[in-house]
Write a protein that holds these residues in place. Sequence first.
Motif, PDB file in Angstrom:
ATOM      1  N   LEU A   1     -36.070 -10.302  -5.963  1.00 24.19           N
ATOM      2  CA  LEU A   1     -35.942 -10.909  -7.286  1.00 24.19           C
ATOM      3  C   LEU A   1     -36.353  -9.910  -8.370  1.00 24.19           C
ATOM      4  O   LEU A   1     -37.343  -9.199  -8.232  1.00 24.19           O
ATOM      5  N   GLU A   2     -35.586  -9.857  -9.436  1.00 23.97           N
ATOM      6  CA  GLU A   2     -35.885  -8.939 -10.532  1.00 23.97           C
ATOM      7  C   GLU A   2     -36.848  -9.594 -11.522  1.00 23.97           C
ATOM      8  O   GLU A   2     -36.562 -10.665 -12.060  1.00 23.97           O
ATOM      9  N   VAL A   3     -37.959  -8.964 -11.718  1.00 32.45           N
ATOM     10  CA  VAL A   3     -38.959  -9.462 -12.672  1.00 32.45           C
ATOM     11  C   VAL A   3     -39.485  -8.291 -13.494  1.00 32.45           C
ATOM     12  O   VAL A   3     -39.434  -7.138 -13.060  1.00 32.45           O
TER      13      VAL A   3
ATOM     14  N   ASN B   1     -47.687 -13.412  -2.395  1.00 30.43           N
ATOM     15  CA  ASN B   1     -47.812 -11.959  -2.242  1.00 30.43           C
ATOM     16  C   ASN B   1     -46.567 -11.363  -1.589  1.00 30.43           C
ATOM     17  O   ASN B   1     -46.146 -10.254  -1.930  1.00 30.43           O
ATOM     18  N   PHE B   2     -45.979 -12.094  -0.666  1.00 27.49           N
ATOM     19  CA  PHE B   2     -44.741 -11.640  -0.022  1.00 27.49           C
ATOM     20  C   PHE B   2     -43.614 -11.533  -1.051  1.00 27.49           C
ATOM     21  O   PHE B   2     -42.871 -10.541  -1.085  1.00 27.49           O
ATOM     22  N   LEU B   3     -43.497 -12.535  -1.906  1.00 30.15           N
ATOM     23  CA  LEU B   3     -42.468 -12.508  -2.945  1.00 30.15           C
ATOM     24  C   LEU B   3     -42.696 -11.347  -3.903  1.00 30.15           C
ATOM     25  O   LEU B   3     -41.757 -10.650  -4.298  1.00 30.15           O
ATOM     26  N   LYS B   4     -43.951 -11.123  -4.260  1.00 24.88           N
ATOM     27  CA  LYS B   4     -44.276 -10.036  -5.197  1.00 24.88           C
ATOM     28  C   LYS B   4     -43.981  -8.683  -4.581  1.00 24.88           C
ATOM     29  O   LYS B   4     -43.399  -7.796  -5.212  1.00 24.88           O
ATOM     30  N   ASP B   5     -44.359  -8.524  -3.307  1.00 33.14           N
ATOM     31  CA  ASP B   5     -44.144  -7.230  -2.627  1.00 33.14           C
ATOM     32  C   ASP B   5     -42.661  -6.924  -2.447  1.00 33.14           C
ATOM     33  O   ASP B   5     -42.270  -5.743  -2.352  1.00 33.14           O
TER      34      ASP B   5
ATOM     35  N   ASP C   1     -50.650  -8.512 -13.265  1.00 33.97           N
ATOM     36  CA  ASP C   1     -50.406  -8.862 -11.865  1.00 33.97           C
ATOM     37  C   ASP C   1     -50.284 -10.372 -11.696  1.00 33.97           C
ATOM     38  O   ASP C   1     -49.403 -10.864 -10.974  1.00 33.97           O
ATOM     39  N   GLN C   2     -51.154 -11.109 -12.359  1.00 30.73           N
ATOM     40  CA  GLN C   2     -51.103 -12.568 -12.277  1.00 30.73           C
ATOM     41  C   GLN C   2     -49.806 -13.105 -12.872  1.00 30.73           C
ATOM     42  O   GLN C   2     -49.176 -14.009 -12.319  1.00 30.73           O
ATOM     43  N   GLN C   3     -49.405 -12.534 -14.007  1.00 33.54           N
ATOM     44  CA  GLN C   3     -48.175 -12.979 -14.651  1.00 33.54           C
ATOM     45  C   GLN C   3     -46.963 -12.634 -13.779  1.00 33.54           C
ATOM     46  O   GLN C   3     -46.007 -13.415 -13.689  1.00 33.54           O
ATOM     47  N   LEU C   4     -47.014 -11.472 -13.120  1.00 31.95           N
ATOM     48  CA  LEU C   4     -45.919 -11.077 -12.235  1.00 31.95           C
ATOM     49  C   LEU C   4     -45.796 -12.045 -11.067  1.00 31.95           C
ATOM     50  O   LEU C   4     -44.688 -12.474 -10.711  1.00 31.95           O
ATOM     51  N   GLU C   5     -46.915 -12.399 -10.461  1.00 33.32           N
ATOM     52  CA  GLU C   5     -46.893 -13.363  -9.362  1.00 33.32           C
ATOM     53  C   GLU C   5     -46.320 -14.696  -9.834  1.00 33.32           C
ATOM     54  O   GLU C   5     -45.510 -15.323  -9.141  1.00 33.32           O
TER      55      GLU C   5
END
Length: 363
Positions: free
Chosen positions: A66-68, A354-358, A226-230
Amino acid sequence: MRKFVKPLLCGMMVMALVAGCSKKQETGETTTVGDSTEASEAASTEEQAAEVDLGEVTALGEYKGLEVTRMSTEVPDEELEARIQSILDANPEYVAITDRAAKNGDIVDIDYVGMKDGVAFDGGTAEGYKLELGSHSFIEGFEEGLVGAKTGEERSLNLTFPEQYHSEELAGQAVVFDVTVNGIEEKKEAVLDDNFVQRMSDFSTVDEFKADTLADMQKEKETYADQQLENDVFLAAVENSEFEVNQEAVENQYNNQLNYYNSMVGMYGMELADYVSMFGMTEDQFKEDLKKSAENSVKQQLLVTAIAEKEGFQVEDADREIVAGQYGMDVKTLQETYGEEAVDSTAMMFKVVNFLKDNAKVK
């Protein structure tokens, strides 16, 4: 309005999961993190509580790659200067005054004894109390009666407590305060120089202080980014999927969250309407957003389960340690407080996020 609710989204999900919501959701009140008493009460009624299906994920959309966009963590000069100014404002310098009498704005160090009918009353005595004259911290006439006093001077203040004073014994009563002025200090605005730095920190120079403040701000921004990205990548995965949500579960989640907020503001002696007004919202607007948040929370719980099943995730001891670290407990204490199932549900949530973020494409 949205800025207030959106950052709470994942936090509310964590709270719901720790309270015991996973594949099923219990009716009744939800405990809040940090209140072991409520947790125990909820656990005692768990067997009696009816379970409500959250619903199901009818179409699991794309959740990998996913693009963020990660927010900038740069600290502009003006933000650094504003932070330093706030530190200066919060730490004025106090200079001892020996050559004049006290005036409004000064800090007086006083001993005092309050007496009613010649007898000292409870709560009316103190030694070494620092009082800012003009702050209206004491009843009317007290601070005014010390203006013009000099160090070492003793004064008797004949005063009357307000009719609406919280103590029925003193409300509207005439009293006498015997006051001794031990010292006078003048509050001056702090100036950013080496003396201030040495007074307020372990550093020696302004440059060292600025560098440390900048590093702290940088760390804060990185944590928030980092929190906002998650949050963003998880919400994107939710939006990519389709759900059949049980509205009874949404209603339960909404009531749990509403009870949480009512309890929270009640501890500060406030009404919910007063609290949300500080964010430019009406109570109806807040409840509308909270209802949407509740529905999203149910979807999030369903998505966590669906992704975990597809990826074959299992909760391991390391995952439980992460959750325990978030709440400042060891794993055993956390499990005893909230139950093993609730802890594992929360651990799985962290693992999926965390999996989605990674696996996200971060811009």
